[in-house]
Each structure stands twice: as structure tokens, then as C-alpha cells.
Write an enzyme that holds these catalytic residues in place. Structure first.
Site, PDB file in Angstrom:
ATOM      1  N   CYS A   1      80.039  -7.018 -42.086  1.00 36.14           N
ATOM      2  CA  CYS A   1      79.395  -5.440 -43.023  1.00 36.14           C
ATOM      3  C   CYS A   1      77.808  -5.778 -41.841  1.00 36.14           C
ATOM      4  O   CYS A   1      77.647  -4.826 -41.002  1.00 36.14           O
ATOM      5  CB  CYS A   1      78.994  -5.735 -44.358  1.00 36.14           C
TER       6      CYS A   1
ATOM      7  N   THR B   1      84.131 -11.747 -50.746  1.00 37.62           N
ATOM      8  CA  THR B   1      83.056 -11.986 -49.694  1.00 37.62           C
ATOM      9  C   THR B   1      82.548 -12.973 -49.934  1.00 37.62           C
ATOM     10  O   THR B   1      81.175 -13.547 -48.727  1.00 37.62           O
ATOM     11  CB  THR B   1      82.157 -10.469 -50.213  1.00 37.62           C
TER      12      THR B   1
ATOM     13  N   ASN C   1      83.881 -15.781 -48.093  1.00 32.70           N
ATOM     14  CA  ASN C   1      83.853 -16.338 -46.640  1.00 32.70           C
ATOM     15  C   ASN C   1      83.035 -16.107 -46.411  1.00 32.70           C
ATOM     16  O   ASN C   1      82.232 -15.368 -45.105  1.00 32.70           O
ATOM     17  CB  ASN C   1      84.892 -14.434 -46.120  1.00 32.70           C
TER      18      ASN C   1
ATOM     19  N   ASN D   1      76.543  -2.094 -47.522  1.00 33.55           N
ATOM     20  CA  ASN D   1      77.795  -3.602 -46.825  1.00 33.55           C
ATOM     21  C   ASN D   1      78.875  -3.374 -46.707  1.00 33.55           C
ATOM     22  O   ASN D   1      79.754  -2.561 -45.758  1.00 33.55           O
ATOM     23  CB  ASN D   1      77.820  -4.690 -47.230  1.00 33.55           C
TER      24      ASN D   1
END
Lengths: 344, 296
Positions: free
Chosen positions: B128, B165, B168, B270
Site C-alpha cells: 500500500c 499486514t 508481513n 491503505n
């Protein structure tokens, strides 16, 4: 038997904020040797926001992370070499592996107080590599004791061997410390710690309250050398804990010598509670923003107090230094419209 | 004649996957034939069932067994899982748009290299923060091809960052840094991500700072404004809130991204920017795909 308190020295990390991250080689050598001589259990070294945080946004370090850590490593024997690590700034591949190869002993894996799950992979990796890992919850004045416990339990489950509550904005009063620390102590299986800032003149008092509420790890910085109004003054902590018959393992005379040395060779000024520190403590804004706010206030001809209060309203967290520019531009616009109205 | 829509499968039913589903259902070029995850009880799954979409909890296996049901797949799982999935799609000969930071395939920023990406079978949407910042870094690079250093910091609302997210974060940083360097040709880059827990939630915000000696501000502003207008065509909530400003020894600019509010509320810019990018790629692909099909 006297109760043991573990003193963790953040001078060469939190203090980096106070000198715009410009620690040099001679300073690191001198201080590490002095801390070692005094019997300080661990010394944290690095950029103010920790590993991998040297940047235009937050401030560029004079020395690379690996240089700072290698220098410190060569000058510490019994005293543990510690780092502060925030996921989102540092990564395992780019930063942690290299730091571990240099021989870091202790990792403070840190995050904003409601985001503990982002530390899971780093904590697991550090434990796999045989490092001691302490979880660090920052800006804890922003969350209730129940939420803090939930987050601390997550860190405990990932493998953290202790959890420290950071009062990053220096916003706590002693009763806040007591409420949160004793709740965590009662409900965790690992030691609990406290990291104070002195914005409201409460750093030592709050640290003592933490100890009396069951905390076993207390952070301090020499002469208070840390962001904003500084941290709990390490040599004062040692003296007061001695008077209260706690055992720190630190030699009082030698830590006073270290303070003298730091004052001569490292500190640009002794931290004091400036007007802006008071305002930042009251508005609950991270102390590390002070230098940026002052600089931009001058540049945009604004009252820095207005900037802090506006930042508090927007609930900024560490790393959002870019927002200061935006706030400054916004306030400038408001000021100029007000002026033109008055003139019209 | 009514044009046939391209059949899409969505793998991953978290925030990203579910938001993609809503966007696909609105598209005049795409339709979702399979919404696939591992748990029929998940929030995203329930939403899909309510919308009348065909779902499965058999994850990658159902896609392996039914290749005729879809022409293109979105992988909205995690980087670690995509490494496995990529092999499966390669064997099946399926085109995949990978929304994880696995960077197995070509890195795609639609406003910069869309045409080139459509020739590939595995297209990666980077991150993003990458979708927000790389086009601007690219614009800077067109004016100054020898920039020493570009730094990008994004702040997103905690609530917009799902478990994928969060797990990661390291890959997010490393993939975005690679993208910045590749597209801008700068020598070094640094990327940071802040999860902001403020309530009410903050909108996604990304700041780009570049160390440039004697910057040609007039050309920079021109290139940046042009790029912003291009992005706004597929990400309506993309807005330049601090125009390129020379301060100290750096050029700084900030964008704010408000989402369309499809699955998560509008603060989750995002989510929106990476999904808008993926949808744009898929829609353009559908035009070529139906073309080659009808030629046969």
C-alpha cells in the site's frame, strides 16, 4: 534479604534524542567503560528510536547502527549490550541479524502500547538466536490497564522474558503508575518494568512508585540524559534505592563518576524541565518531538506550545514527525486568515 | 452485444480480499466466480455469502481442481503463502495478481508501468505504501535521475492493519524499498511504517523525502502534479496535502489517501489504494484477454 531491582541504562539510546543522534566513537567508549566499572547490568546503545531508525524523518545518526554497536561491544564485558527495536523501522534481515552478529545480548522489542502483535516475529527470532528479550510497550498513558495487560500477555506468549511500560510522554502521575504496574505484576508470569520521563517532574517519584508496586526492572539515564525533559536520573535512582534498602548491584561512587564524565563529554546540556516539556507532558505527546517542534516553530514563526497542543489533539505517536510540518503549515494558514480578517 | 465479464477468483478472505470482492462486483469488466479461504465463519466469508457469491473453505485446493471456473486470480493471503501459491498458478498457466509483498512477479504501479506488466503471468502490487509513494518517487526520478536517497514513511490506522499486514511488516519494508529504488533509480532508499492507534482513526498518510542537490522545483512540481492527476483516475481519494517543498536539504511532500469505504471505512486508504491498483490491472487485463479469446 534485600530485594533486587534491575537497573537498565538507556543513556546512549534515549539520550541520542537530546543530541540529535550525534553520539560519536569516543563518547560511546568512555561511557561504556564507566558504566561497566560501576556495575550497571545493561547499557542500551543506538539511535533515539532504536535500530534502523536513522532517517531524515526522525534524525540521522552520526554513526551507523553497526558502528555504534561494535564500539560498545568492544568496551563491555559483564555489562550487557542492549538494543531498542521497533518493527516498522528495523527488519530482521536488514538490522537484527547484523546486530546479533556483532554480539548484542539483550533486545528491547518495542511498539506502541496497543500493537504488541507486530513484535511476534522479532521476539521469536531473537529468542531462537539465544538473546534475552524484554517487551517494551510505549506511550502507555494512552491505554487502560486492562488493554495493557492484554498486550503484555501477547508479548509473554511470544517469548518475552519481561515487559516494561514506557511513559514516553512523561504524562504519568504516581497513582497512574501504581494502578497499571500492580495490575500487570498481579497477572503476568514475567517481571514488569517502568521507563519514566520527567516532563512533569515525576520521573524519580514514578520510578519509586513502580518499585513499590512490584516492578523489578527500572530504566534510568545518566544525569537524566534522554528525550525532552529526560528520563529518571540514573545516579539518583541508585542513591534512593540504596537508601530504601533495595539492591541494584551498582556502585554509587562509580555511577556518580560516570555522571561527571557524561556531563563533561557527552551532554550538550543537562536535561531540565523546559516550558515545552511541561506542555508536551500535559498534552501527552512523545518527548522526542521537542527539537523538531522548536525548529519548525521558528521557521514558520509560530508558538511552539500551539504546535504541541495541536499534535496532542491529533494523538500523534513516535515516527509521525512529518505531521509536525503539516500542523505548522495548517496553523500558519489559520494565523494568516485571522490576521487578514483583523486587517479587513 | 454485451461484453462478457472476466471471471475472477479471490484467494484470501481478510480485509484486502473482502474489499476486493466489493470492488469486483461493481466493475463493468469483472465478476467474482469464486471467493476462497479457509474458514466459512470468517467475517469476510459471511459478507460474501450474504452477497450471494460462490464461496469455498478449501483454499488453494479448490482453485487447483477447478481451473475452468476462473480466468484470473487475486492472491490476498500472505507473502509466505504466496510463495507456495505462485507455483500452483504457474503450473495451471493462470495469471495471478499478487497483493502480498512476496514480490515473486513483476512489480506493478499502474500509473507507471501497466502495459509492460500485462504481458506477465505473475503481477505484484508491491505494498500500500509503495502504491502511494513509488509513483511520486518515479516522478522525482524523471526530473533528477541521480537522486542519492529517498525516504518514505507511511502512517496507517491500526484498525486497518489486519493480521496479514502485521505479520508481513518486514516484507512490507523490504519490498517497498526495492520498489522505490527500481522505479526512481535512486541509490538508496529507506521505508518506515507506523501503525497509529488513534481513535477516531487517522487516514492513511505517506510522506516522501528526497535528498537532492539544487532541486529543479518547477519541474518537480509539474511532474508530481501530473502524476497525482493520473493516480486520481483510479484512486479517487488520493490527495497531495503538502506539495513538494524544499526545506533544509531535502524535498518533502505528503499525500493523504482516503478510501472509498467499501469494506472498511474511508480511513483505510491503505487498503483502498492497493486494491484500486489491483482492480485497474485486472480490468485492463480483461480487455486484452477477451480480445485474444475472440481472435481465436
Amino acid at each position: 534479604m534485600r530485594k533486587k531491582i534491575y537497573i537498565h541504562d538507556v543513556s546512549l539510546r534515549d539520550g541520542s534524542h537530546a543530541i540529535s543522534h550525534k553520539l560519536d566513537k569516543a563518547q560511546i567508549i568512555a561511557y561504556c567503560q564507566a558504566a561497566e566499572a560501576a556495575g550497571v547490568p545493561s547499557v542500551e546503545v543506538g539511535h533515539g528510536n532504536g535500530l534502523g531508525a536513522s532517517s531524515i524523518q526522525i534524525g540521522l545518526s552520526r554513526l551507523e547502527d553497526v558502528e555504534m554497536l561494535s564500539i560498545a561491544r568492544e568496551n563491555l564485558i559483564k555489562t550487557k549490550l542492549a538494543i531498542h527495536v521497533m518493527p516498522g523501522f528495523a527488519t530482521i534481515n536488514k538490522d537484527l541479524k547484523r546486530a546479533f552478529d556483532i554480539g548484542v545480548d539483550l533486545v528491547r522489542e518495542a511498539c506502541h502500547c496497543t500493537e504488541a502483535d507486530i513484535t511476534e516475529r522479532h521476539i521469536a527470532f531473537a529468542r531462537e538466536r539465544g538473546k534475552e528479550v524484554i517487551g517494551a510497550l510505549m506511550m502507555t498513558h494512552m491505554a487502560s490497564k486492562e488493554i495493557l495487560l492484554e498486550e503484555a500477555l501477547k508479548m509473554q506468549s511470544y517469548g518475552a522474558e519481561g515487559v516494561v511500560l514506557y511513559d514516553s510522554a512523561g504524562a504519568y502521575l504516581p497513582h497512574d503508575v501504581n494502578e497499571k504496574i500492580s495490575f500487570l505484576v498481579a497477572n503476568l508470569n514475567i517481571p514488569v518494568g517502568f521507563h519514566a520521563h520527567n516532563n512533569l517532574g515525576m520521573a524519580i517519584a514514578n520510578s519509586l512508585t513502580a518499585v513499590e508496586s512490584g516492578a523489578r526492572i527500572i530504566d534510568g539515564a545518566i544525569r537524566g540524559f534522554g528525550a525532552g525533559a529526560g528520563n529518571a536520573q540514573l545516579e539518583v535512582l541508585v542513591a534512593v534505592l540504596q537508601k530504601m534498602e533495595y539492591e541494584t548491584g551498582i556502585s554509587l561512587y562509580k555511577i556518580l563518576d560516570a555522571a561527571e564524565l557524561a556531563q563533561d563529554k557527552i551532554l550538550e546540556e543537562i536535561p531540565s524541565i523546559k516550558n515545552l516539556s511541561i506542555i508536551s507532558g500535559l498534552s501527552g505527546v512523545f518527548s522526542g518531538f521537542a527539537k523538531h517542534v522548536s525548529r519548525l516553530a521558528k521557521e514558520y514563526e509560530l508558538d511552539p506550545r500551539d504546535i504541541f497542543i495541536e499534535l496532542g489533539k491529533r494523538k500523534v505517536v513516535a515516527g509521525q514527525e512529518d505531521l509536525i510540518v503539516e500542523v505548522a503549515i495548517d496553523l500558519k494558514k489559520i494565523n494568516s486568515t485571522n490576521n487578514s480578517k483583523a486587517n479587513g | 452485444m454485451k461484453r462478457k465479464k472476466l471471471d475472477i477468483a479471490i484467494l484470501g478472505t481478510g480485509n484486502i480480499g473482502t474489499d476486493l470482492l466489493i470492488k469486483v462486483m461493481r466493475s463493468e469488466f469483472l465478476q467474482c466466480s469464486l471467493f476462497v479461504g479457509r474458514n466459512l465463519q470468517s467475517k469476510g466469508m459471511s459478507k460474501a455469502i450474504n452477497l450471494g457469491v460462490t464461496v469455498s473453505d478449501q483454499s488453494i485446493d479448490i482453485l487447483k481442481e477447478n481451473p475452468d471456473l476462473y480466468d484470473l486470480v487475486f492472491d490476498a493471503t500472505s507473502a509466505m503463502q504466496h510463495f507456495r501459491h505462485a507455483k500452483v498458478f504457474k503450473e495451471l498457466g493462470k495469471t495471478v495478481i499478487d497483493l502480498t509483498p512476496a514480490k515473486v512477479g513483476i512489480l506493478c504501479v499502474p500509473s507507471v508501468n501497466l502495459a509492460e506488466c500485462l504481458k506477465e503471468k505473475n503481477i505484484n502490487t508491491i505494498t500500500c505504501g509503495g502504491q502511494a509513494s513509488i509513483p511520486l518517487a518515479y516522478a522525482l526520478g524523471t526530473v533528477h535521475p541521480d537522486i542519492d536517497y529517498i525516504e518514505v514513511v507511511s502512517a496507517i490506522a491500526s484498525k486497518s492493519a489486519g493480521p496479514g499486514t502485521r505479520v508481513n511488516l518486514d516484507e512490507y519494508i523490504e519490498t517497498t524499498e526495492k520498489g522505490i529504488q527500481m522505479f526512481s533509480k535512486c541509490k538508496k532508499s529507506k521505508v518506515m511504517l507506523i501503525l497509529n492507534p488513534a481513535d477516531p482513526c487517522i487516514d492513511m498518510q505517506t510522506t516522501i523525502q528526497a535528498t537532492i542537490k539544487d532541486p529543479d522545483m518547477k519541474s518537480i512540481i509539474q511532474a508530481v502534479n501530473k502524476m497525482v492527476a493520473t493516480i486520481q483516475r483510479y484512486v479517487p481519494g488520493y490527495k497531495l496535502i503538502v506539495p513538494p517543498t524544499f526545506e533544509g536539504n531535502r524535498v518533502i511532500m505528503t499525500v493523504r489517501i482516503k478510501g472509498l469505504g467499501d469494506y472498511l471505512p474511508s480511513y483505510a486508504g491503505n487498503l483502498d489504494i492497493i486494491n484500486c491498483a489491483a482492480i485497474t490491472i485486472a480490468e485492463e487485463y480483461s480487455k486484452i484477454f477477451t480480445l485474444t479469446k475472440s481472435e481465436k
